[in-house]
Scaffold this motif. Structure first.
Motif, PDB file in Angstrom:
ATOM      1  N   GLU A 135     -53.341 -26.026  -4.661  1.00  0.00           N
ATOM      2  CA  GLU A 135     -53.746 -26.596  -5.944  1.00  0.00           C
ATOM      3  C   GLU A 135     -54.634 -27.785  -5.629  1.00  0.00           C
ATOM      4  O   GLU A 135     -54.245 -28.656  -4.838  1.00  0.00           O
ATOM      5  N   GLU A 136     -55.834 -27.832  -6.231  1.00  0.00           N
ATOM      6  CA  GLU A 136     -56.831 -28.839  -5.875  1.00  0.00           C
ATOM      7  C   GLU A 136     -57.240 -29.665  -7.095  1.00  0.00           C
ATOM      8  O   GLU A 136     -57.365 -29.130  -8.191  1.00  0.00           O
ATOM      9  N   ARG A 137     -57.446 -30.967  -6.854  1.00  0.00           N
ATOM     10  CA  ARG A 137     -57.945 -31.877  -7.887  1.00  0.00           C
ATOM     11  C   ARG A 137     -58.928 -32.836  -7.234  1.00  0.00           C
ATOM     12  O   ARG A 137     -58.678 -33.317  -6.127  1.00  0.00           O
ATOM     13  N   GLY A 138     -60.020 -33.111  -7.941  1.00  0.00           N
ATOM     14  CA  GLY A 138     -60.984 -34.015  -7.351  1.00  0.00           C
ATOM     15  C   GLY A 138     -61.984 -34.536  -8.351  1.00  0.00           C
ATOM     16  O   GLY A 138     -61.908 -34.269  -9.544  1.00  0.00           O
ATOM     17  N   GLY A 139     -62.940 -35.267  -7.817  1.00  0.00           N
ATOM     18  CA  GLY A 139     -64.005 -35.825  -8.620  1.00  0.00           C
ATOM     19  C   GLY A 139     -65.311 -35.792  -7.847  1.00  0.00           C
ATOM     20  O   GLY A 139     -65.319 -35.595  -6.629  1.00  0.00           O
ATOM     21  N   PHE A 140     -66.394 -35.959  -8.564  1.00  0.00           N
ATOM     22  CA  PHE A 140     -67.704 -35.927  -7.927  1.00  0.00           C
ATOM     23  C   PHE A 140     -68.659 -36.844  -8.666  1.00  0.00           C
ATOM     24  O   PHE A 140     -68.482 -37.152  -9.845  1.00  0.00           O
ATOM     25  N   ASP A 141     -69.683 -37.286  -7.928  1.00  0.00           N
ATOM     26  CA  ASP A 141     -70.771 -38.065  -8.491  1.00  0.00           C
ATOM     27  C   ASP A 141     -72.035 -37.712  -7.716  1.00  0.00           C
ATOM     28  O   ASP A 141     -72.036 -36.754  -6.936  1.00  0.00           O
ATOM     29  N   ALA A 142     -73.070 -38.492  -7.887  1.00  0.00           N
ATOM     30  CA  ALA A 142     -74.356 -38.163  -7.265  1.00  0.00           C
ATOM     31  C   ALA A 142     -74.302 -38.216  -5.738  1.00  0.00           C
ATOM     32  O   ALA A 142     -75.152 -37.631  -5.075  1.00  0.00           O
ATOM     33  N   THR A 143     -73.296 -38.874  -5.159  1.00  0.00           N
ATOM     34  CA  THR A 143     -73.227 -38.981  -3.701  1.00  0.00           C
ATOM     35  C   THR A 143     -72.405 -37.876  -3.046  1.00  0.00           C
ATOM     36  O   THR A 143     -72.609 -37.564  -1.885  1.00  0.00           O
ATOM     37  N   GLY A 144     -71.434 -37.311  -3.785  1.00  0.00           N
ATOM     38  CA  GLY A 144     -70.598 -36.279  -3.174  1.00  0.00           C
ATOM     39  C   GLY A 144     -69.339 -35.988  -3.952  1.00  0.00           C
ATOM     40  O   GLY A 144     -69.229 -36.330  -5.135  1.00  0.00           O
ATOM     41  N   THR A 145     -68.381 -35.372  -3.261  1.00  0.00           N
ATOM     42  CA  THR A 145     -67.158 -34.871  -3.876  1.00  0.00           C
ATOM     43  C   THR A 145     -65.953 -35.323  -3.052  1.00  0.00           C
ATOM     44  O   THR A 145     -66.005 -35.300  -1.826  1.00  0.00           O
ATOM     45  N   THR A 146     -64.873 -35.686  -3.740  1.00  0.00           N
ATOM     46  CA  THR A 146     -63.599 -35.936  -3.075  1.00  0.00           C
ATOM     47  C   THR A 146     -62.569 -34.974  -3.646  1.00  0.00           C
ATOM     48  O   THR A 146     -62.668 -34.563  -4.806  1.00  0.00           O
ATOM     49  N   CYS A 147     -61.597 -34.613  -2.830  1.00  0.00           N
ATOM     50  CA  CYS A 147     -60.578 -33.659  -3.260  1.00  0.00           C
ATOM     51  C   CYS A 147     -59.262 -33.956  -2.565  1.00  0.00           C
ATOM     52  O   CYS A 147     -59.247 -34.286  -1.379  1.00  0.00           O
ATOM     53  N   ARG A 148     -58.178 -33.827  -3.297  1.00  0.00           N
ATOM     54  CA  ARG A 148     -56.820 -33.813  -2.757  1.00  0.00           C
ATOM     55  C   ARG A 148     -56.240 -32.448  -3.098  1.00  0.00           C
ATOM     56  O   ARG A 148     -56.488 -31.927  -4.180  1.00  0.00           O
TER      57      ARG A 148
END
Length: 138
Positions: A86-99
């Protein structure tokens, strides 16, 4: 009953396919999309072609959050089987993070009883993504 040993493993993955479709109006913000993705994992997790489904909430032109499930068939440090993250994350113009976290009771074969969590940070332009995964098999 002995306590399971926790192991940290690392590796890399690449996006091998990304298909995204708008949900509702694609012209407004915020907006939703659904993506089906195939990844290829190497290192501690070996999975040649995963099956992944994300729901994405765009809160700006290049920003938002997402959640999803990824089915991995292959191995973890040499043990063979299948499991779901199960994945959750966020993103913006620089990239993506995920846990991510192993879905309870999703492990099969030698991965039955797998528990664990991990994550990654992807920077736009990278062709592969480093991940960490801490797990135990109970």
């Amino acid at each position: 009953m002995p306590t399971p040993t926790t192991v940290e493993t690392t590796g890399r993955f690449t996006f091998t396919d990304w298909q995204e479709q708008p949900v509702g109006s694609p012209a407004s913000t915020p907006r939703l999309a659904h993506a089906t993705v195939t990844n290829a994992f190497s290192g501690g997790i070996e999975a040649a072609a995963t099956s992944c489904s994300y729901t994405i909430a765009y809160t700006g032109e290049n920003a938002g959050t997402y959640s999803g499930m990824e089915l991995l068939s292959g191995g973890v440090d040499g043990r063979q089987g299948t499991f779901v993250l199960e994945e959750r994350g966020g993103f913006d113009a620089t990239g993506t993070t995920c846990r991510f976290e192993v879905v309870p009771d999703s492990g099969t074969g030698e991965l039955a009883g797998l528990t664990g969590s991990g994550g990654f940070t992807h920077r736009h332009g990278d062709t592969s993504v480093a991940y960490t995964f801490t797990y135990a098999i109970v």
